[in-house]
Design a protein around this motif. Structure first.
Motif, PDB file in Angstrom:
ATOM      1  N   ILE A 160       8.082 -19.253   8.470  1.00  0.00           N
ATOM      2  CA  ILE A 160       6.892 -19.409   9.318  1.00  0.00           C
ATOM      3  C   ILE A 160       5.625 -19.314   8.472  1.00  0.00           C
ATOM      4  CG2 ILE A 160       5.551 -18.373  11.197  1.00  0.00           C
ATOM      5  CD1 ILE A 160       8.270 -17.420  12.364  1.00  0.00           C
ATOM      6  N   GLY A 161       5.613 -18.342   7.564  1.00  0.00           N
ATOM      7  CA  GLY A 161       4.457 -18.159   6.702  1.00  0.00           C
ATOM      8  C   GLY A 161       4.179 -19.373   5.835  1.00  0.00           C
ATOM      9  N   TYR A 162       5.226 -19.925   5.214  1.00  0.00           N
ATOM     10  CA  TYR A 162       5.064 -21.118   4.387  1.00  0.00           C
ATOM     11  C   TYR A 162       4.620 -22.307   5.226  1.00  0.00           C
ATOM     12  CZ  TYR A 162       6.585 -19.774  -0.295  1.00  0.00           C
ATOM     13  OH  TYR A 162       6.643 -19.230  -1.550  1.00  0.00           O
ATOM     14  N   LEU A 163       5.205 -22.458   6.413  1.00  0.00           N
ATOM     15  CA  LEU A 163       4.865 -23.579   7.279  1.00  0.00           C
ATOM     16  C   LEU A 163       3.377 -23.592   7.605  1.00  0.00           C
ATOM     17  CD1 LEU A 163       5.987 -25.938   9.047  1.00  0.00           C
ATOM     18  CD2 LEU A 163       6.216 -24.268  10.900  1.00  0.00           C
ATOM     19  N   TYR A 164       2.846 -22.450   8.001  1.00  0.00           N
ATOM     20  CA  TYR A 164       1.434 -22.379   8.376  1.00  0.00           C
ATOM     21  C   TYR A 164       0.509 -22.379   7.165  1.00  0.00           C
ATOM     22  CZ  TYR A 164       1.823 -21.933  13.411  1.00  0.00           C
ATOM     23  OH  TYR A 164       2.030 -22.212  14.746  1.00  0.00           O
ATOM     24  N   HIS A 165       0.940 -21.779   6.060  1.00  0.00           N
ATOM     25  CA  HIS A 165       0.072 -21.704   4.886  1.00  0.00           C
ATOM     26  C   HIS A 165      -0.124 -23.076   4.244  1.00  0.00           C
ATOM     27  CE1 HIS A 165      -1.974 -19.970   1.473  1.00  0.00           C
ATOM     28  NE2 HIS A 165      -1.109 -20.506   0.634  1.00  0.00           N
ATOM     29  N   PHE A 166       0.920 -23.860   4.176  1.00  0.00           N
ATOM     30  CA  PHE A 166       0.831 -25.139   3.477  1.00  0.00           C
ATOM     31  C   PHE A 166       0.580 -26.331   4.396  1.00  0.00           C
ATOM     32  CE2 PHE A 166       3.274 -22.540   0.437  1.00  0.00           C
ATOM     33  CZ  PHE A 166       2.489 -22.730  -0.694  1.00  0.00           C
ATOM     34  N   TYR A 167       0.892 -26.191   5.688  1.00  0.00           N
ATOM     35  CA  TYR A 167       0.754 -27.342   6.571  1.00  0.00           C
ATOM     36  C   TYR A 167      -0.065 -27.076   7.831  1.00  0.00           C
ATOM     37  CZ  TYR A 167       4.662 -28.900   3.678  1.00  0.00           C
ATOM     38  OH  TYR A 167       5.465 -29.231   2.607  1.00  0.00           O
ATOM     39  N   GLY A 168      -0.406 -25.825   8.095  1.00  0.00           N
ATOM     40  CA  GLY A 168      -1.059 -25.548   9.371  1.00  0.00           C
ATOM     41  C   GLY A 168      -2.217 -24.577   9.333  1.00  0.00           C
ATOM     42  N   LYS A 169      -2.941 -24.543   8.216  1.00  0.00           N
ATOM     43  CA  LYS A 169      -4.065 -23.602   8.140  1.00  0.00           C
ATOM     44  C   LYS A 169      -5.083 -23.836   9.245  1.00  0.00           C
ATOM     45  CE  LYS A 169      -3.960 -22.591   3.175  1.00  0.00           C
ATOM     46  NZ  LYS A 169      -4.685 -22.697   1.893  1.00  0.00           N
ATOM     47  N   GLU A 170      -5.304 -25.115   9.572  1.00  0.00           N
ATOM     48  CA  GLU A 170      -6.336 -25.434  10.559  1.00  0.00           C
ATOM     49  C   GLU A 170      -5.939 -25.082  11.977  1.00  0.00           C
ATOM     50  OE1 GLU A 170      -4.411 -29.476   9.516  1.00  0.00           O
ATOM     51  OE2 GLU A 170      -4.456 -27.415   8.776  1.00  0.00           O
TER      52      GLU A 170
ATOM     53  N   ILE B 276      -1.640  -7.644   1.473  1.00  0.00           N
ATOM     54  CA  ILE B 276      -0.810  -8.749   0.981  1.00  0.00           C
ATOM     55  C   ILE B 276      -1.679 -10.003   0.899  1.00  0.00           C
ATOM     56  CG2 ILE B 276       1.322 -10.062   1.330  1.00  0.00           C
ATOM     57  CD1 ILE B 276       2.200  -7.772   3.241  1.00  0.00           C
ATOM     58  N   SER B 277      -2.013 -10.414  -0.294  1.00  0.00           N
ATOM     59  CA  SER B 277      -2.948 -11.524  -0.472  1.00  0.00           C
ATOM     60  C   SER B 277      -2.318 -12.880  -0.200  1.00  0.00           C
ATOM     61  CB  SER B 277      -3.519 -11.511  -1.894  1.00  0.00           C
ATOM     62  OG  SER B 277      -2.471 -11.598  -2.849  1.00  0.00           O
ATOM     63  N   PHE B 278      -1.004 -13.029  -0.449  1.00  0.00           N
ATOM     64  CA  PHE B 278      -0.334 -14.308  -0.254  1.00  0.00           C
ATOM     65  C   PHE B 278       0.202 -14.372   1.172  1.00  0.00           C
ATOM     66  CE2 PHE B 278       3.431 -17.200  -1.192  1.00  0.00           C
ATOM     67  CZ  PHE B 278       2.644 -18.341  -1.258  1.00  0.00           C
ATOM     68  N   PRO B 279      -0.383 -15.199   2.053  1.00  0.00           N
ATOM     69  CA  PRO B 279      -0.044 -15.192   3.479  1.00  0.00           C
ATOM     70  C   PRO B 279       1.446 -15.301   3.817  1.00  0.00           C
ATOM     71  CG  PRO B 279      -2.024 -16.480   3.133  1.00  0.00           C
ATOM     72  CD  PRO B 279      -1.502 -16.125   1.769  1.00  0.00           C
ATOM     73  N   PRO B 280       2.241 -16.173   3.180  1.00  0.00           N
ATOM     74  CA  PRO B 280       3.653 -16.259   3.565  1.00  0.00           C
ATOM     75  C   PRO B 280       4.438 -14.961   3.378  1.00  0.00           C
ATOM     76  CG  PRO B 280       3.011 -18.222   2.356  1.00  0.00           C
ATOM     77  CD  PRO B 280       1.870 -17.251   2.236  1.00  0.00           C
ATOM     78  N   LEU B 281       3.950 -14.079   2.505  1.00  0.00           N
ATOM     79  CA  LEU B 281       4.666 -12.822   2.286  1.00  0.00           C
ATOM     80  C   LEU B 281       4.422 -11.804   3.395  1.00  0.00           C
ATOM     81  CD1 LEU B 281       4.351 -12.176  -1.564  1.00  0.00           C
ATOM     82  CD2 LEU B 281       6.356 -12.939  -0.265  1.00  0.00           C
ATOM     83  N   ARG B 282       3.380 -12.021   4.182  1.00  0.00           N
ATOM     84  CA  ARG B 282       3.078 -11.051   5.248  1.00  0.00           C
ATOM     85  C   ARG B 282       4.185 -11.020   6.300  1.00  0.00           C
ATOM     86  NH1 ARG B 282      -2.999 -13.470   5.629  1.00  0.00           N
ATOM     87  NH2 ARG B 282      -3.689 -12.776   3.562  1.00  0.00           N
TER      88      ARG B 282
ATOM     89  N   THR C 245       5.337  -4.943  18.944  1.00  0.00           N
ATOM     90  CA  THR C 245       4.711  -6.246  19.153  1.00  0.00           C
ATOM     91  C   THR C 245       3.449  -6.399  18.312  1.00  0.00           C
ATOM     92  OG1 THR C 245       5.543  -6.237  21.428  1.00  0.00           O
ATOM     93  CG2 THR C 245       3.827  -7.829  20.887  1.00  0.00           C
ATOM     94  N   ALA C 246       2.628  -5.359  18.280  1.00  0.00           N
ATOM     95  CA  ALA C 246       1.409  -5.412  17.478  1.00  0.00           C
ATOM     96  C   ALA C 246       1.736  -5.626  16.003  1.00  0.00           C
ATOM     97  CB  ALA C 246       0.600  -4.128  17.661  1.00  0.00           C
ATOM     98  N   PHE C 247       2.792  -4.988  15.528  1.00  0.00           N
ATOM     99  CA  PHE C 247       3.199  -5.127  14.127  1.00  0.00           C
ATOM    100  C   PHE C 247       3.716  -6.532  13.840  1.00  0.00           C
ATOM    101  CE2 PHE C 247       6.357  -4.797  10.715  1.00  0.00           C
ATOM    102  CZ  PHE C 247       5.569  -4.250   9.698  1.00  0.00           C
ATOM    103  N   ILE C 248       4.584  -7.050  14.703  1.00  0.00           N
ATOM    104  CA  ILE C 248       5.150  -8.385  14.498  1.00  0.00           C
ATOM    105  C   ILE C 248       4.063  -9.455  14.525  1.00  0.00           C
ATOM    106  CG2 ILE C 248       6.488 -10.165  15.695  1.00  0.00           C
ATOM    107  CD1 ILE C 248       8.214  -8.480  13.934  1.00  0.00           C
ATOM    108  N   LEU C 249       3.200  -9.428  15.532  1.00  0.00           N
ATOM    109  CA  LEU C 249       2.136 -10.422  15.629  1.00  0.00           C
ATOM    110  C   LEU C 249       1.100 -10.229  14.529  1.00  0.00           C
ATOM    111  CD1 LEU C 249       1.574 -10.566  19.511  1.00  0.00           C
ATOM    112  CD2 LEU C 249       2.909 -12.127  18.085  1.00  0.00           C
ATOM    113  N   GLY C 250       0.825  -8.985  14.202  1.00  0.00           N
ATOM    114  CA  GLY C 250      -0.166  -8.700  13.170  1.00  0.00           C
ATOM    115  C   GLY C 250       0.253  -9.139  11.778  1.00  0.00           C
ATOM    116  N   THR C 251       1.567  -9.196  11.537  1.00  0.00           N
ATOM    117  CA  THR C 251       2.038  -9.619  10.217  1.00  0.00           C
ATOM    118  C   THR C 251       2.311 -11.119  10.145  1.00  0.00           C
ATOM    119  OG1 THR C 251       4.294  -8.975  10.862  1.00  0.00           O
ATOM    120  CG2 THR C 251       3.003  -7.381   9.583  1.00  0.00           C
ATOM    121  N   GLY C 252       2.028 -11.856  11.222  1.00  0.00           N
ATOM    122  CA  GLY C 252       2.047 -13.303  11.111  1.00  0.00           C
ATOM    123  C   GLY C 252       3.125 -14.049  11.856  1.00  0.00           C
ATOM    124  N   PHE C 253       3.937 -13.375  12.655  1.00  0.00           N
ATOM    125  CA  PHE C 253       4.930 -14.084  13.461  1.00  0.00           C
ATOM    126  C   PHE C 253       4.228 -14.738  14.650  1.00  0.00           C
ATOM    127  CE2 PHE C 253       7.671 -11.319  11.043  1.00  0.00           C
ATOM    128  CZ  PHE C 253       8.806 -12.084  10.837  1.00  0.00           C
TER     129      PHE C 253
END
Length: 416
Positions: free
Chosen positions: A60-70, A248-254, A302-310
């Motif tokens: 999910i992180g890679y998908l949004y970082h490289f193809y869905g930032k906007e 965590i500076s690299f978004p997909p790792l979050r 839920t706050a943790f899961i959504l907050g880390t990028g799911f």
């Protein structure tokens, strides 16, 4: 004569748009609900899937970082585009949030579904802005009917969906002309899901006691607790989001690390009731009192899961939090457990989204008109006690709450 013809053409144009958006919103929600049910059932029979949650998070992180930032802002992007229109919401928001949410639920992340349905339907609806060459004012109407269609179809509550779309945007210059299209689209989207025979969750009707003055203070007390809990949830989501970005500076790792921590906690505690939507626990809350920590653990999960990028929505977890909290309050609040669960179900949602009218209507749609006064009091009290921060960071919050807070504190609401 010419003006009459233009008026009739305008009506026909918007009827066509509402029908198209309603059908597409309903069809997309039907597909989403169907596959979400499949994913949930498969995970429930293969609980080891939760140990792959970190891999799903990385995807999910890679998908949004490289193809869905906007489109990564999700519902906040919709609110921002309504308040300050910039460009058409990319259509790819729909498949990306769909994939992200299904992966989140398939592997056990604690999340909801309303955000996904709303983003899918609104992204689809906004494509008609260019097709019909709509003005800026008309585009705002498109965003409203996109929200109403998605919300109504995913929960099976057309009245609530229509009102929610207007109320959540009310202080961002909502035109009265949007009301009829919002209702029309909501009902078309709802009946489209019905046409595909996709069932919505049916909640028990609560026992309604006779209303008397001695009950009112307890209703207000419960509403205050629900409002403070809504504030806790919103604050927690923003806290985990900010901390994840700082650490965590690299978004997909979050989401990868978030999924790893979540999976380890589930492994060592065996707390599988906090996976996914948690519908069985919500239904149990109408039957007997839940333990006092159940709502809090779901809130944190839920706050943790959504907050880390799911991906996924916040609303169904808010239903879980509110219903289990209300159920737990029945231990000392002299009201039926089913009624308190119903009140919490909608009141925490009301506080977290600043939409007490829509949430009161939802209570009536789901639990019957007899519950109206009880859920209404709970929703409005929760709304006033939930503070400024909500789950939608870009939502414009003014109105009665803003005025009351300013009078009580003599300072700007944003400083609370």
């Amino acid at each position: 004569m010419k003006s009459t013809i233009n008026f009739l053409l305008l009506i026909l144009k918007w009827m066509l748009i509402c029908v198209l958006v309603g059908i597409l919103a309903g069809a997309s929600s039907a597909l989403f609900l169907y596959t979400l049910n499949l994913a949930t059932d498969f995970r429930n029979t293969h609980l080891w899937m939760v140990f792959l949650l970190p891999i799903a998070g990385l995807a999910i992180g890679y998908l949004y970082h490289f193809y869905g930032k906007e489109v990564s802002k999700g519902n906040n992007l919709i609110l921002e585009e309504y308040e300050n229109p910039q460009q058409t919401i990319p259509l790819k928001m729909a498949p990306m949030v769909y994939i992200g949410t299904i992966l989140t639920h398939l592997f056990g992340g604690s999340a909801g579904r309303e955000g996904t349905a709303v983003q899918m339907s609104t992204a689809i609806a906004d494509q008609f802005t260019g097709i019909f060459k709509l003005t800026e004012t008309e585009r705002r109407m498109i965003l409203i009917i996109g929200i109403s269609g998605g919300f109504a179809s995913v929960f099976g509550t057309p009245l609530t969906g229509a009102i929610f779309a207007i109320e959540v945007l009310y202080f961002s210059r909502v035109s009265i002309k949007s009301i009829i299209p919002s209702f029309l689209t909501a009902f078309i989207a709802y009946y489209t899901v019905e046409f595909f025979q996709i069932p919505h969750t049916q909640y028990p009707k609560p026992y309604i006691p006779e209303l008397h003055l001695q009950i009112i203070p307890w209703l207000i007390f419960a509403g205050i607790v629900f409002g403070l809990t809504a504030r806790m949830f919103s604050t927690s989501v923003h806290y985990f989001t900010q901390k994840a970005k700082e650490l965590i500076s690299f978004p997909p790792l979050r989401p990868f690390l978030g999924g790893l921590i979540f999976a380890l906690v589930i492994y060592f505690t065996g707390a599988t009731k906090y996976l996914g939507l948690g519908i069985p626990t919500i239904l149990e809350s109408f039957q007997y009192a839940q333990e006092g920590d159940v709502f809090l653990l779901k809130l944190i999960a839920t706050a943790f899961i959504l907050g880390t990028g799911f991906k996924g929505g916040e609303v169904t977890p808010l239903f879980f939090i509110g219903a289990t909290l209300g159920s737990a309050l029945s231990i000392f609040v002299p009201l039926p457990v089913s009624l308190l669960a119903a009140m919490g179900f909608v009141a925490v949602f009301s506080g977290a989204t600043h939409t007490p009218i829509a949430c009161t209507i939802m209570g009536i749609e789901l639990f019957g008109w007899q519950s109206g006064i009880y859920v209404g009091i709970a929703c409005f009290v929760a709304y006033f006690f939930s503070g400024y921060l909500g789950i939608y960071e870009s939502q414009v919050v003014k109105g009665p709450k803003h005025i009351l807070y300013h009078l009580l504190t003599k300072r700007n609401l944003k400083n609370l």
